[in-house]
Design a protein around this motif. Structure first.
Motif, PDB file in Angstrom:
ATOM      1  N   ALA A 186     -11.163  -8.702  -3.605  1.00  0.00           N
ATOM      2  CA  ALA A 186     -10.216  -7.878  -4.375  1.00  0.00           C
ATOM      3  C   ALA A 186      -9.692  -6.739  -3.503  1.00  0.00           C
ATOM      4  CB  ALA A 186     -10.906  -7.323  -5.600  1.00  0.00           C
ATOM      5  N   ALA A 187     -10.606  -6.159  -2.743  1.00  0.00           N
ATOM      6  CA  ALA A 187     -10.237  -4.983  -1.952  1.00  0.00           C
ATOM      7  C   ALA A 187      -8.979  -5.245  -1.118  1.00  0.00           C
ATOM      8  CB  ALA A 187     -11.393  -4.612  -1.030  1.00  0.00           C
TER       9      ALA A 187
ATOM     10  N   MET B 192     -11.031 -13.634   0.773  1.00  0.00           N
ATOM     11  CA  MET B 192     -10.051 -12.620   0.325  1.00  0.00           C
ATOM     12  C   MET B 192     -10.595 -11.873  -0.881  1.00  0.00           C
ATOM     13  SD  MET B 192      -7.514 -15.168  -1.624  1.00  0.00           S
ATOM     14  CE  MET B 192      -7.970 -14.457  -3.173  1.00  0.00           C
TER      15      MET B 192
ATOM     16  N   ASP C  97       0.826  -1.215   0.000  1.00  0.00           N
ATOM     17  CA  ASP C  97       0.000   0.000   0.000  1.00  0.00           C
ATOM     18  C   ASP C  97       0.856   1.258   0.000  1.00  0.00           C
ATOM     19  OD1 ASP C  97      -2.464  -1.012  -0.158  1.00  0.00           O
ATOM     20  OD2 ASP C  97      -2.798  -1.116   2.010  1.00  0.00           O
TER      21      ASP C  97
ATOM     22  N   THR D 138      -6.689  -7.648  -1.353  1.00  0.00           N
ATOM     23  CA  THR D 138      -5.463  -8.123  -1.977  1.00  0.00           C
ATOM     24  C   THR D 138      -4.888  -7.088  -2.936  1.00  0.00           C
ATOM     25  OG1 THR D 138      -6.742  -9.006  -3.758  1.00  0.00           O
ATOM     26  CG2 THR D 138      -6.271 -10.474  -1.906  1.00  0.00           C
ATOM     27  N   ASN D 139      -5.644  -6.055  -3.287  1.00  0.00           N
ATOM     28  CA  ASN D 139      -5.114  -5.121  -4.283  1.00  0.00           C
ATOM     29  C   ASN D 139      -4.847  -3.780  -3.641  1.00  0.00           C
ATOM     30  OD1 ASN D 139      -4.961  -3.123  -6.394  1.00  0.00           O
ATOM     31  ND2 ASN D 139      -5.419  -4.857  -7.717  1.00  0.00           N
ATOM     32  N   THR D 140      -3.607  -3.323  -3.803  1.00  0.00           N
ATOM     33  CA  THR D 140      -3.231  -2.107  -3.074  1.00  0.00           C
ATOM     34  C   THR D 140      -3.511  -0.850  -3.887  1.00  0.00           C
ATOM     35  OG1 THR D 140      -1.051  -2.152  -4.011  1.00  0.00           O
ATOM     36  CG2 THR D 140      -1.389  -3.376  -1.976  1.00  0.00           C
ATOM     37  N   ASP D 141      -3.953  -1.011  -5.135  1.00  0.00           N
ATOM     38  CA  ASP D 141      -4.292   0.189  -5.911  1.00  0.00           C
ATOM     39  C   ASP D 141      -5.554   0.793  -5.342  1.00  0.00           C
ATOM     40  OD1 ASP D 141      -2.161  -0.409  -7.319  1.00  0.00           O
ATOM     41  OD2 ASP D 141      -3.137  -0.635  -9.259  1.00  0.00           O
ATOM     42  N   ARG D 142      -5.460   2.014  -4.831  1.00  0.00           N
ATOM     43  CA  ARG D 142      -6.633   2.654  -4.220  1.00  0.00           C
ATOM     44  C   ARG D 142      -7.604   3.084  -5.315  1.00  0.00           C
ATOM     45  NH1 ARG D 142      -4.567   5.174   0.106  1.00  0.00           N
ATOM     46  NH2 ARG D 142      -4.454   3.825   1.940  1.00  0.00           N
ATOM     47  N   PRO D 143      -8.900   3.027  -5.027  1.00  0.00           N
ATOM     48  CA  PRO D 143      -9.871   3.487  -6.028  1.00  0.00           C
ATOM     49  C   PRO D 143      -9.845   5.005  -6.159  1.00  0.00           C
ATOM     50  CG  PRO D 143     -10.975   2.922  -3.979  1.00  0.00           C
ATOM     51  CD  PRO D 143      -9.545   2.509  -3.833  1.00  0.00           C
TER      52      PRO D 143
ATOM     53  N   ARG E 129     -13.203  -1.710  -8.298  1.00  0.00           N
ATOM     54  CA  ARG E 129     -13.643  -0.319  -8.150  1.00  0.00           C
ATOM     55  C   ARG E 129     -12.840   0.618  -9.044  1.00  0.00           C
ATOM     56  NH1 ARG E 129     -12.652  -0.001  -1.948  1.00  0.00           N
ATOM     57  NH2 ARG E 129     -10.852  -1.145  -2.757  1.00  0.00           N
ATOM     58  N   ARG E 130     -11.754   0.105  -9.627  1.00  0.00           N
ATOM     59  CA  ARG E 130     -10.934   0.982 -10.480  1.00  0.00           C
ATOM     60  C   ARG E 130     -11.195   0.746 -11.956  1.00  0.00           C
ATOM     61  NH1 ARG E 130      -4.848   1.724  -8.636  1.00  0.00           N
ATOM     62  NH2 ARG E 130      -5.055   3.304 -10.257  1.00  0.00           N
TER      63      ARG E 130
END
Ligand SMILES: Nc1ncnc2c1ncn2[C@@H]1O[C@H](COP(=O)(O)OP(=O)(O)OP(=O)(O)O)[C@@H](O)[C@H]1O
Ligand SMILES: Nc1ncnc2c1ncn2[C@@H]1O[C@H](COP(=O)(O)OP(=O)(O)OP(=O)(O)O)[C@@H](O)[C@H]1O
Ligand SMILES: [Mg+2]
Ligand SMILES: [Mg+2]
Lengths: 520, 330, 335, 330
Positions: free
Chosen positions: D3-4, D1, A239, D6-11, A415-416
């Motif tokens: 997507a939120a 688990m 993160d 495990t995925n570090t790309d913020r919306p 969400r992206r």
């Protein structure tokens, strides 16, 4: 091999030494979202410092700021304890910081030599003249390029146009560029992503040499088996935040835990046992000659329903071309490609897709994604003809449902979906590319390097997808330069060299060394 | 066709060679064919007199096209060259006229001050374009389109819509109609500029950086090329060349004119594109552009000598352009 | 100038419908306008001396009458739609009367009928339009200019006399005034020993015209005359002199610009037609005011142009044809 | 688990939102500002009378700009829209005139035959452009530039350079000045076309394919999009829209004119680019283009009402365009 790596990490550089380069509270914000959140790291002389983290963790962001390609929102960069301004790439170079970026920085229409010397072209004539008008020295450039290429032991022609090289070879050019002068800090962002074992080792040898000369090396990779081979210390980002720095020989499972914040052990899904009848078949396929491409002649190959067949080989051995041939992207001069026993002669990829084939290209940027369009638009594109739209009219709700589903399959943040592809990290772009092929169900999948630059967690998810596909009776041809992955996933593996299939292994007798031998 | 298109992934050496040489061969072939046709159809087409005409007539477009080439290599384009020509023409004429009126016994003084003023203007216009494109990151199309409108407005302001008279005849005698060893001076100037452009693009580091910037701006920047600086300089060069063309034109016409060069922007871009310069940037050869420009002028001249009517000329010119492109496609 | 320009002789028609030659005397001779009318002038463009002269004449007259004049530049002869828009705009902007120098004879009907409905009077100026919805007409039509130049040549080389070859360069193909030039010119040449070896169209940019002349001289080395726009003449003269044939190949311009005028006085060109553009413009504005104040005497005014030669040019008062040197157009004149 | 985790790309980082919406906000802002300025400076600017003028005047550019948008999304551009308008105007007028002369009691017949002829022409021109760009792989710039020259030549041939009259008044009464519920019919037509374009681009598969083709032709092809077909259709649509604009213009003028639309190509491209349409293809929003077009027309109209002189208008227009782009840059 392993022992050797351990040996290296034993005599890791003493942390007493003054760090060649260190970051202090380095931060990069895009709006609210911190791509990198006050990260402080030390990079010691003669140390290979591995950066490890999920896709989008912030590795490339960190690197880009050290290399002067990106300006931090906050934080400082110190060299030898003194603060330095790395405003531009050339400024960073002046301080001896050089980088191999994840996204290639090559000029397609220039030759290898011209690219390698770009920005620091060797000039002709006496020094005073050079200061007035910089006249280029062509011979100088070529010689320079040769020196580097031989130094690295790559197979590259300095006079070849970069546009004509495969990703793998372009990667080599990138590496040569960075090795131009002996750097004080060398940054390698996933340099082996599209290199095969053999070429990777050439790179490793060189890294060790620089290491012994006291260069500080920052190394990013998602290939866990490399880490102990080459790394001394390893820092984990998550993160955009710094998590921990550990010795490079820390156990994989522990690393994955640090990376993802949850523990999952790295297991490949068992390939399904019972196979259907032949789905994809190549009968004595020969391709029209292309210079630079080893002639591919009389290839026989069959993939059965539910089967995953791997193709391994050195960079430039012709594996991608073979893959392309299966999809009808290369003209076939003799022999034929059959799908379910019926010959396939596509005039347009649409025909091949119509016949139930799917091809995932290895070149994400040129063949894979429209960077300006959103992830959504990219993913759904081919799905539209498979019922994602009612005739001409789109069905937004249905699309949304479908996409959130595939996103989950490849562990992509649903969400992206609305953001342009260009804004995603390398690995996440690769996930989008993969999602594209999962939107519709087809009979035969041809994957060329599907997991380039994808983090372990996501890789495992993708492996599960492939397993599912085969379980659902799809035939899969998997071209990859990542041997462990091939060995983990496939039923059979074909080794290519110089355009021929030189060996075939059954899962039963997979053995890294015996396979590697066949590469030459 | 579509198959073929997708068949070839990033062109491999052979294809490159072929396609490039196709480019390289197509134009000269066209050129020769055109020559033959016109020579056959129009008696005095090959008369030295007419050929000198063609040479002289090409000069102005050619010089502008060189500038356009430089800008296009960086991946931009310059729609303001036309108004740039008008402005330099008007301003230089005014300066010359005033200085000349001031001291009629020193035409040289008038001449030089005029030339300097003209070039300064051209460079300034280019500078503004360059800054707009780099600092403000405005797309070249809009930036230069806007500039062309602005510059033209200024030209009209200054000239008040009438030609500027009273420039020293010397100007015309030298740069308009002068000859050295029988070669028209404008042609010599153009030749000199061609050589200069060639050398810059092929032999110097700046040239290399131009191609890099256009080939892949980000990549070039990541390789330590100061792409913004390169771009700005490119636009300034283009402006300067436009100005030179304007000065020569003024010398030829004997007056400062606001209503010249209206067709130059599109014509110069056409001259480049037909010569294989890519609108995407990164590619373009000086000598090809020379050939392309000559072809365009030659066609117009030939059609005139063949006494083809104006209507038919529109059709013919368009058809020939398309035909040339079809041949040269890669 | 001290001596008044009026009374100005012209061919025309009274409101009563009586045709013939009359003398024109403007209101400004005796009085001012009763109120500061807003008069809107729509020109094809403001990029050459001809329209500059019009602007000059009208603003001069407006000064005397005390009315305001707003001038529009449609941007060229290919801008019909734009001219219509501009007229609409200025009417919306509150114009009392419109002076229209039409880009095209046709294509104005709808606009003009609309204006009539809005009862905004329109003066059909210079080029002439087909519509009948105009309040008054003041023309020095390009057709006449072409005709005059042709007559000059025809009379110089009447039928039976030794034939002469001429090249004719009226301007850009398809533009309204060019076609008008052309028809007038062809008419004027009838029954003469003048033979047009080639007609070349081309934009009225000096370099374009010069190039056309250059090419013409290639195809027809032994031309006697090159006839066409003033821009052509200005561009051609240096060429001819560079070739040293300026005496053999004579230049005739169908209208006059400062450049042409100077060349005439220097005796460098054969002849040039000249319409009293400035005076005509004064009349045009005067007519507009008359219409607004119901003092119209003549519904049609055709001012008299003439072809001058190097010998007669002395008799021409440049300020009746051209704006003075250094004059800058005034697009929004207020008294 | 999920997507939120495990995925570090913020919306959706806010910055992204902004930079995206910078594009979207800039134009409306410009627009409102312009409105206010003009309203303040020119009394009757906001009069319904004037606003209807603006509406009516924008129609023709707007319709062409829509076509340009479609082509530009595929990464091309069409310089032939101008001559296309002229040709349709002349041909349709001729057809109407002849049919009308044939049977004066059936104006509708004349009308329809004229309209059909015009549209057919437009589509044909578009088709040729499309084929040239795809089959012959000629760069759109050259292909359409050549075509525009050819088409203009044909127009002159057919019309002989003089306007075509004798078309049934009905045409003008309906499509020139007709009103429904007080709305000018041309405006209604334009509105309808806008809706159509919007729906096609946003809601249909073809629309998606357009964007994909422009976004990355090769990637689209590999995903099974028949990019060539898509491109050809795009050019045909553009041709058709140009033709419609030409027909409306003819109705307005009451005659077939060869000399209309000379500035349409550059103006329409400008209208698109200013609205954030990328010349590289793949990006462009219908409603933004509407706004962009209105802005351009509004500025001209406003400057007229402000009694800004022609010379100053050149400067002002250019400056405003550049300013708008500077605001909208991302
Ligand atoms: N131009 C940009 N605008 C907005 N967000 C960006 C931009 N560039 C990167 N990001 C975000 O910054 C974060 C970090 O990206 P970065 O490329 O550093 O990840 P990474 O660790 O290199 O991932 P990978 O292993 O896939 O290369 C990601 O969430 C990405 O979406
Ligand atoms: N687009 C291309 N143009 C020219 N030569 C190419 C191209 N693609 C591949 N080649 C050459 O053909 C040979 C085989 O290409 P191919 O891509 O099949 O090899 P590969 O094993 O897939 O390499 P990589 O692992 O880098 O993809 C390589 O030597 C490469 O240089
Ligand atoms: Mg990265
Ligand atoms: Mg490959």
């Amino acid at each position: 091999m392993m022992s050797h790596a351990v040996a290296r990490t034993q005599q890791a550089a003493p942390s007493a030494a003054v760090p060649t380069l260190s970051t202090v509270g380095l931060t990069k914000r895009y709006g609210q979202h911190a791509a990198l959140d006050s990260v402080s790291l030390d990079f010691l002389p003669g140390e290979v410092h591995v950066l490890f983290g999920e896709n989008g963790a912030g590795k490339s962001t960190l690197i880009s700021m050290i290399a002067g390609a990106n300006t931090p929102t906050e934080g400082r960069v110190l060299m030898d304890g003194r603060e330095v301004a790395l405003g531009s790439v050339s400024a960073a170079r002046a301080h001896g910081v050089r980088a191999v970026f994840q996204e290639f920085s090559l000029i397609p229409w220039m030759t290898v030599a011209e690219n390698i010397t770009l920005g620091e072209e060797p000039l002709a004539g006496p020094a005073p003249l050079q200061r007035v008008v910089g006249f280029l020295s062509k011979s100088g450039a070529t010689a320079e390029a040769r020196r580097l290429i031989d130094d690295l032991g790559f197979e590259l022609d300095p006079r070849a146009t970069v546009a004509s090289l495969t990703r793998g070879k372009q990667q080599m050019v990138e590496i040569c560029k960075a090795m131009r002068v002996r750097p004080r800090v060398l940054i390698l962002d996933e340099p082996t992503a599209s290199l095969s074992e053999h070429d990777a080792r050439a790179l490793f040898r060189l890294i060790r040499r620089l290491q012994d000369q006291g260069t500080a090396i920052i190394y990013v990779t998602h290939r866990m088996h490399e880490i102990p081979l080459i790394g001394n210390r390893l820092s984990v980002l998550r993160d955009g935040r710094f998590i921990a720095t550990v010795p490079a020989d820390t156990h994989e499972d522990r690393l994955i835990e640090l990376m993802t914040g949850r523990n999952m052990e790295k297991v490949y899904p068992r390939p399904r046992a019972d196979l259907g009848d032949v789905r994809l078949e190549l009968r004595g396929v020969s391709l029209d000659h292309k210079p630079g491409v080893p002639d591919i002649e009389g290839i026989d190959l069959a993939v059965r329903a539910g089967e995953i067949v791997g193709i391994a080989g050195l960079v430039g051995c012709g594996k991608s071309n073979l893959a392309q041939a299966c999809f009808g992207l290369r003209r076939i001069v003799s022999g034929e490609v059959l799908v379910d026993g019926v010959p396939l002669v596509p005039r347009h990829p649409a025909d091949a897709i119509g016949r139930g084939l799917w091809y995932l290209p290895s070149d994400r940027k040129n063949d894979g994604l429209a960077l300006e369009l959103t992830a959504h638009e990219n993913m759904i594109l081919s799905g539209l003809r498979f019922g994602a739209s009612r005739g001409e009219m789109l069905k937004p709700r249905r699309e949304a449902r479908q996409l959130s589903q595939v996103s989950r399959m490849v562990e992509f943040d649903g969400r992206r979906l609305g953001e342009p592809v260009a804004r995603f990290s390398g690995g996440n772009q690769q996930k989008i590319l993969l999602a594209k092929s999962l939107v519709q169900d087809v009979k035969v999948y041809v994957f060329d390097e599907p997991t380039v630059g994808v983090d372990i967690g996501a890789c495992l998810a993708i492996y599960r997808c492939l397993a599912d596909l085969s379980a659902r009776g799809a035939a899969i041809l998997l071209v990859s330069s990542n041997l462990p992955e091939l060995m983990g996933l496939t039923h059979r593996m074909l080794v290519m060299s110089g355009g021929d299939i030189v060996a075939e292994f059954d899962r039963a007798d997979y053995d890294e060394h015996r396979i590697l031998e066949q590469f030459f | 066709m579509s198959a073929a298109q997708t068949n070839t992934d990033r062109p491999r050496p052979a294809m490159l060679w072929l396609s490039e040489n196709r480019q390289i061969l197509a134009l000269p072939v066209m050129f020769v064919v055109a020559l033959l046709v016109f020579a056959a159809a129009a008696p005095n087409f090959l008369s030295t007199d007419n050929l000198t005409n063609v040479a002289r007539q090409s000069v102005y477009l050619l010089i502008v096209a060189l500038g356009q080439l430089i800008v296009m290599i960086t991946g931009g384009l310059d729609l303001s060259v036309g108004s740039n020509v008008s402005l330099t023409s008007v301003v230089s004429a005014m300066v010359m006229a005033t200085v000349f009126a001031g001291n009629p016994d020193a035409p040289w003084l008038a001449l030089w001050s005029g030339l300097v003023a003209g070039m300064a203007i051209g460079i300034a216009v280019g500078l503004v374009n360059g800054l707009g494109v780099t600092l403000l990151r405005i797309h070249p199309f809009m930036m230069t389109l806007g500039m062309s409108s602005i510059v033209f407005g200024l030209t009209l302001f200054i000239s008040g819509g009438v030609p500027i008279y009273g420039i020293p005849p010397l100007h015309g005698e030298i740069f308009g109609f002068g000859r050295i060893f029988g070669l028209p001076i404008p042609a010599i100037v153009a030749l000199f500029l061609v050589v200069l452009a060639y050398a810059t693009l092929q032999w110097t580091r700046f040239g290399r950086h131009l191609y890099a910037t256009g080939g892949n701006n980000r990549a070039a920047a990541l390789s330590g090329v100061r792409t913004d600086r390169v771009t700005v300089v490119a636009y300034m060069m283009c402006g300067l060349l436009a100005a030179l063309s304007g000065l020569l034109l003024t010398a030829r016409l004997g007056t400062g004119e606001a209503n010249i060069g209206g067709t130059l922007p599109l014509e110069s871009i056409a001259a480049c594109v037909i010569s294989g310069v890519s609108l995407a940037g990164g590619r373009g050869r000086t000598l090809m552009v020379v050939l392309g420009t000559l072809l365009i002028v030659l066609v117009q001249n030939g059609l005139n000598l063949m006494q083809v009517g104006a209507y038919a000329q529109f059709v013919a010119t368009g058809a020939i352009l398309i035909f040339a492109m079809a041949l040269a496609r890669n | 100038q001290t001596t008044p320009w009026y009374p100005l002789p012209f061919d025309g028609k009274t409101v009563a419908g009586e045709e013939g030659r009359f003398d024109y005397t403007p209101l400004s001779a005796s009085e001012k306008a009763t109120k500061p009318w807003n008069i809107c002038v729509s020109l094809p463009h403001m990029k050459d001396p001809f329209f500059l002269a019009m602007n000059y004449g009208m603003t001069e007259e407006a000064k005397l009458l005390g009315v305001s004049v707003q001038t529009f530049d449609a941007g060229g002869y290919a801008q019909l739609a734009n001219q219509i828009s501009q007229v609409e705009n200025c009417v919306a902007g509150g114009a009392d009367a419109v002076v229209l120098v039409g880009i095209a004879r046709e294509g104005m009907e709808n606009l003009l009928s609309e204006l009539k409905a809005k009862n905004v009077p329109v003066i059909d100026a210079v080029n002439g339009v087909a519509s009948k919805d105009t309040a008054a007409r003041v023309l020095t039509s390009p057709r006449d200019e072409g005709f005059r130049a042709a007559r000059y040549l025809a009379e110089k080389h009447p039928a039976g006399s030794e034939p002469v070859d001429i090249a004719w360069l009226p301007g850009p193909a398809g533009a309204g005034f060019v076609e008008a030039f052309n028809t007038g010119f062809q008419e004027g040449l009838e029954g003469s020993a003048v033979n047009v070896v080639e007609t070349k169209y081309g934009d009225v940019g000096k370099e374009v015209q010069a190039r056309l002349v250059e090419d013409l001289l290639q195809t027809h080395p032994d031309l006697d005359y090159v006839v066409g726009t003033a821009v052509m003449v200005e561009g051609a003269l240096p060429l001819l002199r560079a070739r040293g044939i300026q005496d053999r190949v004579k230049l005739v311009s169908i209208y006059t610009t400062p450049g042409v005028y100077e060349m005439m006085k220097a005796g460098q060109i054969e002849a040039a037609g000249a319409a009293p553009v400035v005076l005509t413009s004064r009349v045009i504005l005067d007519q507009a005011v008359r219409v607004l104040e119901n003092k119209l005497e003549y519904s049609d005014v055709g001012t008299l142009g003439q072809v001058y030669t190097k010998d007669t040019i002395g008799t021409l008062d440049p300020l009746s044809v051209l704006a003075p040197n250094g004059f800058r157009p005034d697009f929004a004149f207020r008294p």
